[in-house]
Design a protein around this motif. Structure first.
Motif, PDB file in Angstrom:
ATOM      1  N   VAL A  82       0.839  -1.201   0.000  1.00 14.97           N
ATOM      2  CA  VAL A  82       0.000   0.000   0.000  1.00 14.97           C
ATOM      3  C   VAL A  82       0.872   1.249   0.000  1.00 14.97           C
ATOM      4  O   VAL A  82       0.649   2.202  -0.758  1.00 14.97           O
ATOM      5  N   ILE A  83       1.898   1.239   0.851  1.00 13.10           N
ATOM      6  CA  ILE A  83       2.757   2.415   0.971  1.00 13.10           C
ATOM      7  C   ILE A  83       3.553   2.664  -0.296  1.00 13.10           C
ATOM      8  O   ILE A  83       3.703   3.818  -0.738  1.00 13.10           O
ATOM      9  N   ASP A  84       4.067   1.586  -0.925  1.00 11.63           N
ATOM     10  CA  ASP A  84       4.878   1.803  -2.135  1.00 11.63           C
ATOM     11  C   ASP A  84       4.045   1.872  -3.418  1.00 11.63           C
ATOM     12  O   ASP A  84       4.567   2.058  -4.514  1.00 11.63           O
ATOM     13  N   GLY A  85       2.714   1.729  -3.273  1.00 12.17           N
ATOM     14  CA  GLY A  85       1.824   1.930  -4.415  1.00 12.17           C
ATOM     15  C   GLY A  85       1.545   0.709  -5.252  1.00 12.17           C
ATOM     16  O   GLY A  85       0.861   0.808  -6.271  1.00 12.17           O
ATOM     17  N   SER A  86       2.027  -0.465  -4.839  1.00 14.36           N
ATOM     18  CA  SER A  86       1.815  -1.666  -5.659  1.00 14.36           C
ATOM     19  C   SER A  86       0.597  -2.477  -5.228  1.00 14.36           C
ATOM     20  O   SER A  86       0.243  -3.448  -5.887  1.00 14.36           O
ATOM     21  N   GLU A  87      -0.045  -2.107  -4.123  1.00 10.62           N
ATOM     22  CA  GLU A  87      -1.241  -2.816  -3.669  1.00 10.62           C
ATOM     23  C   GLU A  87      -2.413  -2.466  -4.583  1.00 10.62           C
ATOM     24  O   GLU A  87      -2.727  -1.286  -4.804  1.00 10.62           O
ATOM     25  N   PRO A  88      -3.108  -3.468  -5.147  1.00  7.64           N
ATOM     26  CA  PRO A  88      -4.172  -3.182  -6.119  1.00  7.64           C
ATOM     27  C   PRO A  88      -5.494  -2.747  -5.512  1.00  7.64           C
ATOM     28  O   PRO A  88      -6.474  -2.569  -6.238  1.00  7.64           O
TER      29      PRO A  88
ATOM     30  N   PRO B 159      -6.976   4.219  -2.634  1.00 15.02           N
ATOM     31  CA  PRO B 159      -7.204   5.135  -1.502  1.00 15.02           C
ATOM     32  C   PRO B 159      -6.010   6.061  -1.289  1.00 15.02           C
ATOM     33  O   PRO B 159      -4.853   5.636  -1.347  1.00 15.02           O
ATOM     34  N   ASN B 160      -6.306   7.327  -1.081  1.00 14.61           N
ATOM     35  CA  ASN B 160      -5.274   8.337  -0.795  1.00 14.61           C
ATOM     36  C   ASN B 160      -5.269   8.564   0.712  1.00 14.61           C
ATOM     37  O   ASN B 160      -6.108   9.283   1.250  1.00 14.61           O
TER      38      ASN B 160
END
Length: 473
Positions: free
Chosen positions: A251-257, A267-268
């Motif tokens: 989630v933190i590195d942006g790879s969670e779908p 989610p932001n």
């Protein structure tokens, strides 16, 4: 001196505020002078006018926080009420630091303002009791209380972080106020209009952590989606299972779908995590991901334990007394000897323990004045029974001490439901983990040491989410 002989000086660049306050104070019988700038206010004060100053912070010519020290130097006994539309922790703390009698946020309730003015005018300005009561009234409205050097450092760190959107890792003992700091960061930051969503990982069954965070397919979207546009506070992050840690890292590195079904976008969320555990030690044991630690520890913030800021205890105790009275408990005051006894206590449960002690005394004692005798009795009644014990404490005594601190850390001293199973799980997991580590992962030997059937051990390893330490199979 009656009301008609007392003069209130009002300073605010908003003419409507000046008018409302002037009319209200005049109806109460006070003399009033009002101005829209700090220069005129300073001249009146220098000329000896006024028995009370009511002033806004931001004036056209000067900031009142720069002016107030000059007022205090010229007329140290003149009380000043500061009001501001910048309703945040920093404004309140600044008002306290420069010696304001009280801080009143805008928009204010007129009754609150006139009540504050009466208190300021009715009591001697140089009375220590008056100053302490004024601080208590002000402090009760603040998310964080304390003027000690350790807390000033916390305030400075918060001030540096509120304008950014960095991930924050808050460390500190149980009950020290980590969630209050997280809320302050949210309420004062860019995401204040979004939700502040909390998940306590120590109180969430391990098998439900991922569902709580990421939801499931039946319409339960989880805390991550709930916090979209706001802040997700992960309390006791050290208790997060490794599988959930991996998903959080994505989630933190942006790879969670994961997507927010309402927006169709990821989610932001600003993530703030907190722990009372040593994450570096957990990393060494293979129980916490090192890469996640560095992702969370972008902006570290340590909350001092109460024993390291004992000078804040009188202000905290008085504020808690006011809070308890506002919530329906009997009104009480506390004397100097009781405050000194509180300052000598070690407070294993920190601020939460102090607040619960104050509430308990308010509820159980008929005396209007809290004395050292009352405090001593309550502190003695709450100590674990270890009298007569020589040498190292037993495991039972250590567990009792830990549970006492845990109970003290809970709102009203009552933990969430399911405590029995959580405590057993907390004991079983490290017991099995350490036994497996000692046998280098040999489950047959570990089962023998534990006195368990091997299949029972395997089931517990699975059910408890026990992780094998790195290099030990």
């Amino acid at each position: 001196m009656n009301a008609a002989s007392k003069k209130i000086l009002i300073a605010d660049d908003d003419s409507s505020i000046r008018l409302v306050l002037s009319q209200a104070f005049t109806r109460l019988g006070y003399q009033v002078r009002a101005t829209g700038n700090a220069t005129t206010l300073l001249k009146w004060v220098s000329d000896g006018e006024g028995d009370l100053v009511v002033t806004d912070v931001v004036m056209p010519d000067e900031n009142v926080f720069d002016v107030l020290p000059r007022i205090k130097k010229q007329r140290p006994k003149l009380p000043v009420i500061v009001m501001s539309a910048q309703n945040n922790l920093i404004t309140a703390v600044n008002a306290a630091e420069v010696g304001a009698f009280e801080y009143v946020p805008k928009p204010f309730d007129l009754d609150d303002m006139t009540s504050a003015a009466r208190r300021a005018l009715a009591r001697p300005a140089d009375s220590e009791a008056s100053k302490a009561q004024a601080r208590a009234v002000r402090d009760d409205r603040l998310p964080l209380i304390g003027r000690s050097a350790p807390m000033q450092e916390v305030y400075r760190t918060i001030a540096r972080l509120v304008g950014a959107d960095l991930t924050v890792l808050i460390t500190g003992e149980s009950g020290a106020g980590k969630e209050l700091v997280a809320r302050a960061l949210h309420d004062m930051g860019r995401r204040r209009d979004g939700k502040f969503v909390v998940i306590n990982l120590a109180a969430t069954p391990r098998e439900r952590v991922e569902t709580e965070l990421f939801g499931k397919d039946d319409g339960d979207y989880g805390k991550l989606v709930e916090a979209d546009g706001g802040t997700l506070f992960l309390d006791e992050i050290g208790d997060m299972p490794l599988d959930a840690q991996t998903r959080l890292l994505r989630v933190i590195d942006g790879s969670e779908p994961a997507l927010n079904p309402k927006t169709g976008r990821r989610p932001n969320v600003r993530i703030i995590a907190a722990t009372n555990r040593d994450l570096r030690a957990l990393i060494q044991q293979g129980l916490f991901r090192e890469d996640l630690f560095f992702r969370l520890n972008v902006a570290p913030l340590r909350i001092p334990p109460l024993r390291d800021r004992a000078e804040d205890i009188p202000d905290l105790a008085r504020a808690f007394l006011l809070r308890a009275n506002r919530e329906g408990l009997p009104a009480k005051t506390i004397d100097a000897s009781a405050l000194e006894r509180l300052k000598r206590h070690t407070w294993p449960g920190n601020v939460r323990e102090l607040e619960n002690l104050v509430r308990r005394i308010c509820a159980l004692y008929g005396e209007d004045l809290i004395t050292a005798r009352i405090v001593e009795k309550e502190l003695a009644d709450q100590q674990p029974v270890v009298q007569g014990h020589e040498g190292p404490a037993t495991l039972s005594q250590l567990v009792e001490q830990k549970l006492s601190a845990y109970f003290a850390d809970q709102p009203d001293g009552i933990p969430p439901a399911g405590l029995y199973d959580r405590v057993l799980e907390e004991v079983e997991r490290p017991l099995i983990q350490l036994t497996l580590a000692a046998t280098r992962g040999n489950q047959v030997r570990a089962a023998e040491i534990l006195g368990l059937n091997r299949n029972t051990l395997r089931k517990k390893i699975h059910d408890l989410g026990v992780e094998m330490a790195r290099g030990r199979r």
